[in-house]
Every structure is written in C-alpha cells, then in structure tokens.
Design an enzyme around this catalytic site. Structure first.
Site, PDB file in Angstrom:
ATOM      1  CE  LYS A 135       6.040   3.048  -4.765  1.00 43.29           C
ATOM      2  NZ  LYS A 135       6.397   4.366  -5.321  1.00 43.29           N
TER       3      LYS A 135
HETATM    4  P1  NAD Z   1       2.885  10.665   2.847  1.00 48.85           P
HETATM    5  O1  NAD Z   1       2.656   9.472   3.662  1.00 48.85           O
HETATM    6  O2  NAD Z   1       3.936  11.641   3.263  1.00 48.85           O
HETATM    7  O3  NAD Z   1       1.519  11.470   2.637  1.00 48.85           O
HETATM    8  C1  NAD Z   1       0.352  10.831   2.198  1.00 48.85           C
HETATM    9  C2  NAD Z   1      -0.816  11.771   2.383  1.00 48.85           C
HETATM   10  O4  NAD Z   1      -1.995  11.147   1.868  1.00 48.85           O
HETATM   11  C3  NAD Z   1      -1.094  12.092   3.840  1.00 48.85           C
HETATM   12  O5  NAD Z   1      -1.441  13.454   3.963  1.00 48.85           O
HETATM   13  C4  NAD Z   1      -2.286  11.194   4.160  1.00 48.85           C
HETATM   14  O6  NAD Z   1      -3.094  11.695   5.211  1.00 48.85           O
HETATM   15  C5  NAD Z   1      -3.041  11.256   2.846  1.00 48.85           C
HETATM   16  N1  NAD Z   1      -4.011  10.172   2.712  1.00 48.85           N
HETATM   17  C6  NAD Z   1      -3.850   8.861   3.017  1.00 48.85           C
HETATM   18  N2  NAD Z   1      -4.993   8.195   2.825  1.00 48.85           N
HETATM   19  C7  NAD Z   1      -5.896   9.106   2.371  1.00 48.85           C
HETATM   20  C8  NAD Z   1      -7.259   9.033   1.996  1.00 48.85           C
HETATM   21  N3  NAD Z   1      -7.930   7.882   2.054  1.00 48.85           N
HETATM   22  N4  NAD Z   1      -7.879  10.172   1.577  1.00 48.85           N
HETATM   23  C9  NAD Z   1      -7.213  11.340   1.537  1.00 48.85           C
HETATM   24  N5  NAD Z   1      -5.915  11.465   1.891  1.00 48.85           N
HETATM   25  C10 NAD Z   1      -5.268  10.367   2.296  1.00 48.85           C
HETATM   26  O7  NAD Z   1       3.183  10.119   1.368  1.00 48.85           O
HETATM   27  P2  NAD Z   1       3.886  10.873   0.145  1.00 48.85           P
HETATM   28  O8  NAD Z   1       5.299  10.424   0.115  1.00 48.85           O
HETATM   29  O9  NAD Z   1       3.583  12.321   0.189  1.00 48.85           O
HETATM   30  O10 NAD Z   1       3.159  10.186  -1.094  1.00 48.85           O
HETATM   31  C11 NAD Z   1       1.928  10.653  -1.607  1.00 48.85           C
HETATM   32  C12 NAD Z   1       1.763  10.164  -3.036  1.00 48.85           C
HETATM   33  O11 NAD Z   1       2.862  10.633  -3.824  1.00 48.85           O
HETATM   34  C13 NAD Z   1       1.742   8.653  -3.232  1.00 48.85           C
HETATM   35  O12 NAD Z   1       0.908   8.324  -4.315  1.00 48.85           O
HETATM   36  C14 NAD Z   1       3.182   8.333  -3.586  1.00 48.85           C
HETATM   37  O13 NAD Z   1       3.311   7.106  -4.292  1.00 48.85           O
HETATM   38  C15 NAD Z   1       3.490   9.528  -4.456  1.00 48.85           C
HETATM   39  N6  NAD Z   1       4.915   9.804  -4.621  1.00 48.85           N
HETATM   40  C16 NAD Z   1       5.726  10.060  -3.549  1.00 48.85           C
HETATM   41  C17 NAD Z   1       7.062  10.342  -3.759  1.00 48.85           C
HETATM   42  C18 NAD Z   1       7.987  10.700  -2.629  1.00 48.85           C
HETATM   43  O14 NAD Z   1       9.119  11.108  -2.906  1.00 48.85           O
HETATM   44  N7  NAD Z   1       7.590  10.614  -1.373  1.00 48.85           N
HETATM   45  C19 NAD Z   1       7.590  10.350  -5.053  1.00 48.85           C
HETATM   46  C20 NAD Z   1       6.738  10.101  -6.134  1.00 48.85           C
HETATM   47  C21 NAD Z   1       5.404   9.841  -5.904  1.00 48.85           C
END
Ligand code: NAD
Length: 449
Positions: A135
C-alpha cells in the site's frame, strides 16, 4: 477527545496530535490518536490463535518487509517549490508481487499504510489471488491542487519510487483520492523510465487504468460489484429479500457510489448518504445514478438537490436494513455502534469499524461482512487486468463479472462456513483462512538461508 467517543473527529494514528487542513466545507480538526496498525496486528494475533498458526509465521507477518518514505519536491503553479511526503509499504510477497492501492489524503501516515498493506496480504490470500500485500500514498489533499499540479505530484512520486515498483514486483492501484487518471499518469511515467524497447511490456505496473490505456472492463465498479455479490450471498443465507430493502452509505466515491448504483438494480433503496462534505437523507430513496453523476461533476454530495441535510449523528441513527461504510477507517466506534439501527454492515472501506464498535455490534446481533472479504472485488479484478496485460487480451465485461461472481461467492461461503464451524466472527474467519494459506507455503518453503 477520546478516539472511541467520536471516531469521525479523531481520525488516525500514532503521532502526536496535530492539526491538518480539512477539505472545503469542513471545519473539523483531525486529531491523530487511533492506531490502525495496532488494530490490524491484534486481529492477526486473534486469528493466529484460532488456527494455531506457527509462531515463526506470525512473527514474519507481524511487520512489513519494506517501508519506504520519500520526500520529493514539486513546483506548484505559483512557482513555489513544495515538498511532499510519499509512502510505499511492502508487507509480504510470498504468494506473488506486492499489490495495493495508492492513497492521496491529508491524513495518510506510515502506520496507516502499514495497516492497509497488511490487509492486502490477507485479502489476496483469502481470494486466492497470486499477489502479496502493499500500500502507498502521499500525505496531501488532492482537492486542494490544480489538475496539472496533481499530475506533476503523481509523476514525480512515481519517478522517485523507481524500481521499487514494477509489473512483477509491486503493482499500485487506485484508493482514496486516486483514480484511473492517476494510474494512467503512473503507468506513463514508469514506461518512460524503462527504455523504448520495454515500454509495451510494463502496462501491468499499475491496475485500475482507463480501459483505453490497458485497463479492464469492470474494474471501475469492481469493489462495489464484489461487495454486492457478498450481499446477495448474505441475503440468501438469511432468507432476506433485498427487493424493497433500504441502505445508508458513508462515502460516495468509487466504492460507495457503485455499490449504491448496482444495489438499486436489485431493489435496494439508498435513503441516506454522507461524505467529507456532510450528510443527506431522502426517505424516498436517492437516484443513485444521478447522485453518482453529481459527485463526478461537483466532487462531493454537497448541494445535491434531491436530499435534506442532516448531522453525522442523525445519519448513523437512520434506520435501514444495510449500512455500507465506504469512506475511511475508524468511523464506527462505541457511539456509532449504539446508534446504528441496521441488520448488516458491509465494509466497503478498509477498517471502518474499530474494535470497540465491533464488540457492541456483534453483541447486538448485527452481521458484519468484513473488509478483507467485502471489498476484495477490487484487487480480484485488478488481478484479471494484470493477466490481460500479460497476455495482450481484452476480456468482455461479462467474462470479468462472471469470474468475479464465482470468486466472491466462493470466498463468502468459505468465510461463513469457517465462522460457523469454529464459532468465531467473520473477520476472524477471513483472517484465519488467509493465514492458513500463507502458513502452508511458508511450511513448504521455509526461511532463507
Ligand atoms: P474515493 O476517494 O473514491 O471515495 C472516498 C469517499 O470517502 C468520498 O466520498 C469522500 O468524500 C469520503 N470521505 C473522505 N473523508 C471522509 C470523512 N472524514 N467522512 C466521511 N466521508 C469521507 O475512495 P474509494 O476508492 O471509494 O475508497 C473508499 C474506501 O474503500 C477506502 O477505505 C479504500 O481503502 C477502500 N477500498 C477501495 C478500493 C478501490 O478499488 N477503490 C478497493 C478496496 C477498498
């Protein structure tokens, strides 16, 4: 302020309390107290006891193999030179190349990246994906810089990483604050570093690329889609009718928005949403497509005309069948666990439930589909992308979705069966299955020299 009192206001880890600038629309200060890596180490220990893991394997897995911190300069549009702090943690590569996302967020710390890297090791082992865990990230707010600055930051970091990444060694992907555009810049930078003769062979240095640049169909929605396959299995297991049910979603980025859109086709109505800008409710149900388009255009849910603003506490108290945390870690502590009025939590985010919150939820009989299982669709389809790059192939979306469905369904059943047979919660079961698979290989190969 104690972390467990208000996880939302005490995001993050180990270093001394520090004030960090928040995105527009937020006046909160992030206090760094929550020790995410320690939490993941404790889960490792708990699962290790469940499967009687050999001590040498637990010892190796308790820390990452490599931890890289890079301070690199970037010239901003104003002409000023700013120093950025980037991280790449390579947890384990026994089963295959290090693999895991790149996070651009002001609260990124080394300890968080270590926790997230370890979770990638478990996730790949659980999904039988031949990758290890890694990561990375850069500590800054991507919303606070221009697009050309973002590109320079991404390219300079990729260049600084140099041979620490590579299609057979360590393969980044999108995470919070990064997307397919970020991956296109990373791939292009890397391919320009390897010499003209090798350019075509290194597409697989990152996954989650735009389709035209060597990405795969189905990757953008893969994490949300994988979570949906888990939810469908859960509904079958519980004889729960998804049609006409309700959900609340925290985080409406890549994971949260696709989850809501795909579930809406199965008759699940999203009645409350939240992101870094605030929270909205709509008892009639949001149009998930329109809200996704809005966020795409405006960067957040703020100002969306189809909902009424509510507080964070009101959001957590909104009664719904399913709660999908899809934002950041440490969002469900003691208070949130008491407020939540739902049957099941599907952890789209990594580490959204802290141990105190989890204890309360399990005592209250709320089912938790743990992150290591529920959001593993992303890395699984990343693997499909990497295979296609190796073979110069392009699979159809149906092929990708079909393979993902089989992989998620199998993993879901394995976790559910293990939990039932061993009388443990599903998080422990998911970790235990992953650890057993890693242990089997360490037992055969043993330790060099
Ligand atoms: P992203 O950047 O597309 O979306 C993140 C979201 O979280 C946004 O809507 C943002 O506004 C919100 N956010 C940020 N800070 C916040 C806060 N303090 N309070 C409330 N909301 C808040 O990211 P993503 O890719 O959708 O990732 C989201 C989660 O999923 C993370 O934990 C990431 O590690 C996990 N994840 C993502 C993937 C992937 O393929 N993108 C895969 C596995 C896990």
């Amino acid at each position: 302020m104690k972390p467990s009192d208000s996880p939302s206001e005490t995001l993050k880890t180990s270093t001394a309390p520090s004030a960090i600038p928040m995105p527009p629309g937020s006046s909160r200060t992030i206090i760094k107290e929550y020790d995410f890596f320690k939490v993941v180490q404790d889960y490792l220990d708990r699962a290790a006891r469940t499967v009687d893991l050999q001590e040498f394997v637990r010892t190796i897995l308790s820390q990452p193999k490599n931890e890289l911190i890079i301070n690199f300069p970037v010239r901003m549009d104003s002409g000023e030179v700013r120093l950025f702090k980037g991280y790449r943690v390579q947890h384990n590569n026994l089963l295959g190349p290090f693999k895991g996302g790149m996070r651009f967020h002001p609260s990124v710390t080394l300890d968080d990246v270590k926790a997230l890297a370890a979770m990638m090791t478990w996730k790949c082992a659980l999904m039988r994906v031949p990758f290890g865990g890694g990561k990375g990230g850069i500590k800054f707010d991507p919303h606070s810089v221009s697009k050309s600055e973002l590109q320079r930051i991404t390219r300079r970091f990729t260049h600084a990483l140099g041979e620490n990444i590579g299609p057979e060694y360590d393969i980044p992907a999108p995470d919070v604050g990064t997307n397919s555009q970020t991956m296109a810049w990373m791939m292009d930078t890397y391919s320009n570093m390897v010499g003209a003769a090798n350019k075509q062979t290194v597409k697989g240095v990152v996954t989650g690329k735009p389709v035209a640049s060597g990405g795969t169909l189905g990757r953008a929605k893969a994490t949300g889609q994988g979570a949906v396959f888990c939810i469908v299995e859960w509904a079958k297991e519980k004889a729960f009718d998804l049609e006409g049910s309700t959900m609340t979603v925290q985080g409406f980025g890549n994971v949260g928005s696709h989850l809501a859109v795909i579930l809406s086709r199965l008759g699940v109505s999203t009645i409350a949403v939240g992101d870094h800008s605030g929270y909205l409710v709509n008892p009639e149900g949001f149009n998930a497509h329109k809200l996704q388009d809005w966020v795409e255009e405006h960067g957040s849910i703020a100002g969306y005309p189809g909902g009424k603003a509510i507080t964070r506490e009101e959001f957590f108290r909104t009664k719904a069948d399913i709660f999908a945390p899809c934002a950041l870690e440490n969002q469900i502590g003691e208070n949130e666990a008491k407020w939540l009025d739902c049957k099941m939590i599907v952890e789209g985010a990594n580490g959204p439930t802290n141990p105190a919150g989890e204890k309360i939820l399990l005592e209250r009989g709320v089912d938790i589909l743990p992150d290591v299982l529920a959001n593993s669709g992303g890395v699984t389809v990343s693997y499909y992308e990497w295979v296609q790059n190796k073979r110069s192939e392009s699979w159809t979306e149906e092929e990708v979705d079909g393979k993902l469905e089989r992989a998620m369904t199998r993993a879901y059943r394995e976790v559910a069966d293990f939990a039932r047979q061993n009388k443990v919660d599903r998080r422990t079961a998911a970790y235990a299955l992953a650890l057993s698979r890693i242990e089997a290989v360490y037992k055969e190969r043993e330790i060099f020299p």
